[in-house]
Scaffold this motif. Structure first.
Motif, PDB file in Angstrom:
ATOM      1  N   MET A  63       0.859  -1.177   0.000  1.00  0.00           N
ATOM      2  CA  MET A  63       0.000   0.000   0.000  1.00  0.00           C
ATOM      3  C   MET A  63       0.896   1.228   0.000  1.00  0.00           C
ATOM      4  O   MET A  63       1.926   1.257   0.683  1.00  0.00           O
ATOM      5  N   ILE A  64       0.492   2.230  -0.791  1.00  0.00           N
ATOM      6  CA  ILE A  64       1.251   3.484  -0.871  1.00  0.00           C
ATOM      7  C   ILE A  64       0.457   4.560  -0.136  1.00  0.00           C
ATOM      8  O   ILE A  64      -0.699   4.825  -0.470  1.00  0.00           O
ATOM      9  N   ASN A  65       1.077   5.180   0.872  1.00  0.00           N
ATOM     10  CA  ASN A  65       0.427   6.232   1.668  1.00  0.00           C
ATOM     11  C   ASN A  65       1.169   7.555   1.544  1.00  0.00           C
ATOM     12  O   ASN A  65       2.263   7.611   0.984  1.00  0.00           O
ATOM     13  N   PHE A  66       0.560   8.591   2.110  1.00  0.00           N
ATOM     14  CA  PHE A  66       1.177   9.926   2.116  1.00  0.00           C
ATOM     15  C   PHE A  66       1.613  10.344   0.706  1.00  0.00           C
ATOM     16  O   PHE A  66       2.722  10.838   0.503  1.00  0.00           O
ATOM     17  N   ASN A  67       0.728  10.110  -0.282  1.00  0.00           N
ATOM     18  CA  ASN A  67       1.012  10.540  -1.665  1.00  0.00           C
ATOM     19  C   ASN A  67       2.356  10.055  -2.201  1.00  0.00           C
ATOM     20  O   ASN A  67       3.074  10.793  -2.871  1.00  0.00           O
ATOM     21  N   GLY A  68       2.696   8.810  -1.909  1.00  0.00           N
ATOM     22  CA  GLY A  68       3.927   8.242  -2.470  1.00  0.00           C
ATOM     23  C   GLY A  68       5.097   8.188  -1.513  1.00  0.00           C
ATOM     24  O   GLY A  68       6.124   7.576  -1.818  1.00  0.00           O
ATOM     25  N   SER A  69       4.977   8.822  -0.336  1.00  0.00           N
ATOM     26  CA  SER A  69       6.119   8.900   0.587  1.00  0.00           C
ATOM     27  C   SER A  69       6.360   7.624   1.392  1.00  0.00           C
ATOM     28  O   SER A  69       7.449   7.420   1.912  1.00  0.00           O
ATOM     29  N   LEU A  70       5.342   6.774   1.520  1.00  0.00           N
ATOM     30  CA  LEU A  70       5.478   5.519   2.271  1.00  0.00           C
ATOM     31  C   LEU A  70       4.943   4.368   1.440  1.00  0.00           C
ATOM     32  O   LEU A  70       3.821   4.429   0.932  1.00  0.00           O
ATOM     33  N   GLY A  71       5.744   3.321   1.289  1.00  0.00           N
ATOM     34  CA  GLY A  71       5.301   2.094   0.631  1.00  0.00           C
ATOM     35  C   GLY A  71       5.568   0.925   1.559  1.00  0.00           C
ATOM     36  O   GLY A  71       6.699   0.737   2.016  1.00  0.00           O
ATOM     37  N   HIS A  72       4.529   0.152   1.894  1.00  0.00           N
ATOM     38  CA  HIS A  72       4.690  -0.930   2.878  1.00  0.00           C
ATOM     39  C   HIS A  72       3.589  -1.965   2.658  1.00  0.00           C
ATOM     40  O   HIS A  72       2.605  -1.710   1.957  1.00  0.00           O
ATOM     41  N   HIS A  77       6.272  -7.824   7.253  1.00  0.00           N
ATOM     42  CA  HIS A  77       7.509  -7.193   6.795  1.00  0.00           C
ATOM     43  C   HIS A  77       7.605  -7.320   5.271  1.00  0.00           C
ATOM     44  O   HIS A  77       7.303  -8.365   4.717  1.00  0.00           O
ATOM     45  N   TRP A  78       7.983  -6.228   4.612  1.00  0.00           N
ATOM     46  CA  TRP A  78       8.214  -6.254   3.158  1.00  0.00           C
ATOM     47  C   TRP A  78       9.625  -5.747   2.912  1.00  0.00           C
ATOM     48  O   TRP A  78       9.979  -4.649   3.341  1.00  0.00           O
ATOM     49  N   SER A  79      10.419  -6.554   2.216  1.00  0.00           N
ATOM     50  CA  SER A  79      11.842  -6.209   2.045  1.00  0.00           C
ATOM     51  C   SER A  79      12.039  -4.911   1.269  1.00  0.00           C
ATOM     52  O   SER A  79      13.072  -4.256   1.382  1.00  0.00           O
ATOM     53  N   LYS A  80      11.028  -4.521   0.474  1.00  0.00           N
ATOM     54  CA  LYS A  80      11.173  -3.309  -0.343  1.00  0.00           C
ATOM     55  C   LYS A  80      10.478  -2.094   0.294  1.00  0.00           C
ATOM     56  O   LYS A  80      10.273  -1.071  -0.358  1.00  0.00           O
ATOM     57  N   GLU A  81      10.093  -2.223   1.554  1.00  0.00           N
ATOM     58  CA  GLU A  81       9.431  -1.087   2.229  1.00  0.00           C
ATOM     59  C   GLU A  81      10.321   0.159   2.165  1.00  0.00           C
ATOM     60  O   GLU A  81      11.547   0.064   2.274  1.00  0.00           O
ATOM     61  N   TYR A  82       9.696   1.306   1.968  1.00  0.00           N
ATOM     62  CA  TYR A  82      10.462   2.556   1.925  1.00  0.00           C
ATOM     63  C   TYR A  82       9.652   3.668   2.584  1.00  0.00           C
ATOM     64  O   TYR A  82       8.434   3.587   2.701  1.00  0.00           O
ATOM     65  N   GLN A  83      10.367   4.695   3.027  1.00  0.00           N
ATOM     66  CA  GLN A  83       9.704   5.865   3.590  1.00  0.00           C
ATOM     67  C   GLN A  83      10.589   7.088   3.358  1.00  0.00           C
ATOM     68  O   GLN A  83      11.747   7.093   3.752  1.00  0.00           O
ATOM     69  N   TYR A  84      10.044   8.089   2.678  1.00  0.00           N
ATOM     70  CA  TYR A  84      10.771   9.352   2.483  1.00  0.00           C
ATOM     71  C   TYR A  84      10.416  10.299   3.626  1.00  0.00           C
ATOM     72  O   TYR A  84       9.236  10.432   3.978  1.00  0.00           O
ATOM     73  N   THR A  85      11.430  10.928   4.192  1.00  0.00           N
ATOM     74  CA  THR A  85      11.180  11.873   5.287  1.00  0.00           C
ATOM     75  C   THR A  85      11.878  13.208   4.988  1.00  0.00           C
ATOM     76  O   THR A  85      12.660  13.310   4.032  1.00  0.00           O
ATOM     77  N   PHE A  86      11.583  14.212   5.809  1.00  0.00           N
ATOM     78  CA  PHE A  86      12.299  15.488   5.717  1.00  0.00           C
ATOM     79  C   PHE A  86      12.681  15.929   7.126  1.00  0.00           C
ATOM     80  O   PHE A  86      12.207  15.373   8.125  1.00  0.00           O
ATOM     81  N   ASN A  87      13.536  16.924   7.207  1.00  0.00           N
ATOM     82  CA  ASN A  87      14.121  17.334   8.485  1.00  0.00           C
ATOM     83  C   ASN A  87      13.071  17.894   9.450  1.00  0.00           C
ATOM     84  O   ASN A  87      12.304  18.781   9.095  1.00  0.00           O
ATOM     85  N   ARG A  88      13.071  17.358  10.653  1.00  0.00           N
ATOM     86  CA  ARG A  88      12.076  17.803  11.653  1.00  0.00           C
ATOM     87  C   ARG A  88      12.250  19.271  12.046  1.00  0.00           C
ATOM     88  O   ARG A  88      11.334  19.882  12.604  1.00  0.00           O
ATOM     89  N   ASP A  89      13.419  19.851  11.751  1.00  0.00           N
ATOM     90  CA  ASP A  89      13.617  21.277  12.058  1.00  0.00           C
ATOM     91  C   ASP A  89      12.595  22.157  11.333  1.00  0.00           C
ATOM     92  O   ASP A  89      12.266  23.249  11.793  1.00  0.00           O
TER      93      ASP A  89
END
Length: 270
Positions: A63-72, A77-89
């Motif tokens: 499933m892809i959430n947050f408009n493409g930022s999370l795939g899981h 567990h999925w070996s290709k899981e990914y998550q794009y993040t940005f600086n909390r500052d």
């Protein structure tokens, strides 16, 4: 029939206006899966507000959430899981400036992250009206970089706030206003949108672009609709999305437009 990757947006597309899956939609998407096609939810929603639909459809796909930022893959567990993040500052900066821009709510989210700050309860539907103690956003509580930040701001200040974020952090993040009645800005890592997730799914399953069918209704579906071999806009979609799409459903999301279209396109006998 050639195996298709079917990428489905939720709100305004697969869901009706009561944010529900109709029996016909559930039945049609289950038939598509049984026929060997890959059905995958690709949504702007966080995973916490999508998993119920994933389970109702009995999906096993990523499933892809947050408009493409999370795939899981939910529940495993999925070996290709990914998550794009940005600086909390960036979140901390906006917390400090919220009074200057009439900000009503700031939420920072990720796969296992939900924190929000609001001066008074905001009725947005996607957020709890009353926050629990462990959901309060502060410099102390936000210990990881977020995947998504959502800001509810008074309408007259929306463009000013967007300009401020783009001017100061535009090299790190993208800012998109929500469609619809709410004055909300959504922030994600630079260059990430739904087509990024769909492309990853296509590579994972070895499916060519011309065998991707994608359905959407709003501006956050633009890139996905353009990327897919067959990009389908809902009858209730924005005019801009319809102009990008290869096809438009004859029926709206209230009339099972996606199920009707898919049933005919894939010859899914009732």
């Amino acid at each position: 029939m050639t195996q298709k990757l079917i990428a489905i947006d939720l709100d305004g597309t697969t869901l009706n206006n009561q944010s529900q899956l109709s029996p016909k939609t559930i039945q049609t998407l289950k038939r598509a899966t049984q026929a060997g096609h890959i059905v995958s939810i690709v949504t702007g929603r966080p995973n916490r507000l999508s998993q119920q639909f994933y389970d109702q459809l009995a999906l096993k796909t990523p499933m892809i959430n947050f408009n493409g930022s999370l795939g899981h893959v939910p529940h495993k567990h999925w070996s290709k899981e990914y998550q794009y993040t940005f600086n909390r500052d960036i979140v901390f900066d906006l917390l400090q400036h919220q009074r200057d821009f009439d900000v009503e709510l700031i939420a920072a989210e990720g796969k296992h992250l939900f924190l929000a700050h609001q001066d008074k309860p905001v009725e947005l539907g996607f957020f709890p009206v009353q926050l629990k103690a462990n959901e309060l956003l502060s410099q102390q509580s936000l210990t990881q970089n977020p995947t998504s930040m959502t800001i509810a701001v008074k309408r007259p200040q929306q463009k000013r706030l967007q300009a401020y974020i783009e001017d100061k952090f535009g090299d790190q993040v993208d800012v998109s206003p929500w469609g619809g009645p709410n004055s909300v800005l959504e922030i994600c890592a630079k260059g990430i949108q739904k087509a990024v997730g769909v492309e990853r799914l296509a590579h994972y399953y070895g499916i060519s672009r011309d065998n991707i069918i994608a359905f959407g209704d709003e501006h956050n579906d633009d890139e996905m609709i353009t990327y897919a071999g067959v990009g389908v806009a809902m009858k209730n979609a924005t005019d801009h999305l319809k102009s990008l799409a290869d096809d438009v459903t004859p029926l709206t999301n209230e009339e099972d437009g996606l199920a009707d279209y898919l049933g005919r396109a894939l010859k899914l006998a009732e």
